[in-house]
Write a protein that holds these residues in place. Sequence first.
Motif, PDB file in Angstrom:
ATOM      1  N   GLU A  28       1.055  -0.981   0.161  1.00 46.33           N
ATOM      2  CA  GLU A  28      -0.036   0.458  -0.293  1.00 46.33           C
ATOM      3  C   GLU A  28       0.758   1.467   0.265  1.00 46.33           C
ATOM      4  N   VAL A  29       1.847   1.106   1.040  1.00 43.65           N
ATOM      5  CA  VAL A  29       2.644   2.318   0.693  1.00 43.65           C
ATOM      6  C   VAL A  29       3.270   2.836  -0.709  1.00 43.65           C
ATOM      7  N   GLY A  30       3.699   0.932  -1.217  1.00 46.73           N
ATOM      8  CA  GLY A  30       4.352   1.469  -2.637  1.00 46.73           C
ATOM      9  C   GLY A  30       3.354   1.814  -3.162  1.00 46.73           C
ATOM     10  N   CYS A 105      -5.313   6.467  -5.692  1.00 44.68           N
ATOM     11  CA  CYS A 105      -4.406   7.325  -6.204  1.00 44.68           C
ATOM     12  C   CYS A 105      -4.542   8.200  -8.203  1.00 44.68           C
ATOM     13  N   ALA A 106      -4.817   7.157  -8.484  1.00 41.86           N
ATOM     14  CA  ALA A 106      -4.631   7.313  -9.922  1.00 41.86           C
ATOM     15  C   ALA A 106      -5.216   8.467 -10.151  1.00 41.86           C
ATOM     16  N   ALA A 107      -7.013   8.216  -9.195  1.00 44.65           N
ATOM     17  CA  ALA A 107      -8.099   8.635  -9.022  1.00 44.65           C
ATOM     18  C   ALA A 107      -7.710  10.467  -8.625  1.00 44.65           C
ATOM     19  N   GLY A 131      -2.988   9.247  -0.940  1.00 45.36           N
ATOM     20  CA  GLY A 131      -3.080   7.733  -0.482  1.00 45.36           C
ATOM     21  C   GLY A 131      -2.719   6.875   0.051  1.00 45.36           C
ATOM     22  N   LEU A 132      -1.432   7.213   1.882  1.00 41.82           N
ATOM     23  CA  LEU A 132      -0.790   7.014   2.564  1.00 41.82           C
ATOM     24  C   LEU A 132      -2.200   7.669   3.743  1.00 41.82           C
TER      25      LEU A 132
END
Length: 165
Positions: A28-30, A105-107, A131-132
């Motif tokens: 998830e961090v990645g 993240c993409a959105a 994201g994070l």
Amino acid sequence: MGPTEVKTANAVDIYRDTWVRFLGYANEVGEAFRALVPVSFVWGSYAVATAYVTADAVDKGKKAAVAHGDNPGKTTRVAVAVVDTFVWQALASVIIPGFTINRVCAASLYLLGRTTKWPLPVRKWTTTAIGLSTIPFIITPIDRSVDFLLDSSLRKVYNDGKKHE
């Protein structure tokens, strides 16, 4: 705790009760950092999370083997413990949250590009922060959903009464 997990009183499960659990969240961090780092870093984070999932499954299999001694059906019980743990962890710790953070993240990056005039580096760092910050909010709903999914499917196959005794 799933139906195939073996837990003794006051026993510390290194994979669930210590900092080691956070290795399951590496992907998830990645994914949160995907916009800022080489893709090899993201795939490396999946390798760490997958190693965690595999180690937990092996650990639960070893614990099941010890708990069942030489009882009939030991091999089946050990296999069930390993498969249940691996499938649950793969879904709840790697596949579903990785996909979720990737899409968030993409959105975010897309929407920031359409709605702001921020420079690309600022949009990428903002996307990473979003994201994070999403990770803590998705853990419990995903865990519960995977419990429901497995209870409604796979666990019905191997928890059908005393079939495996």
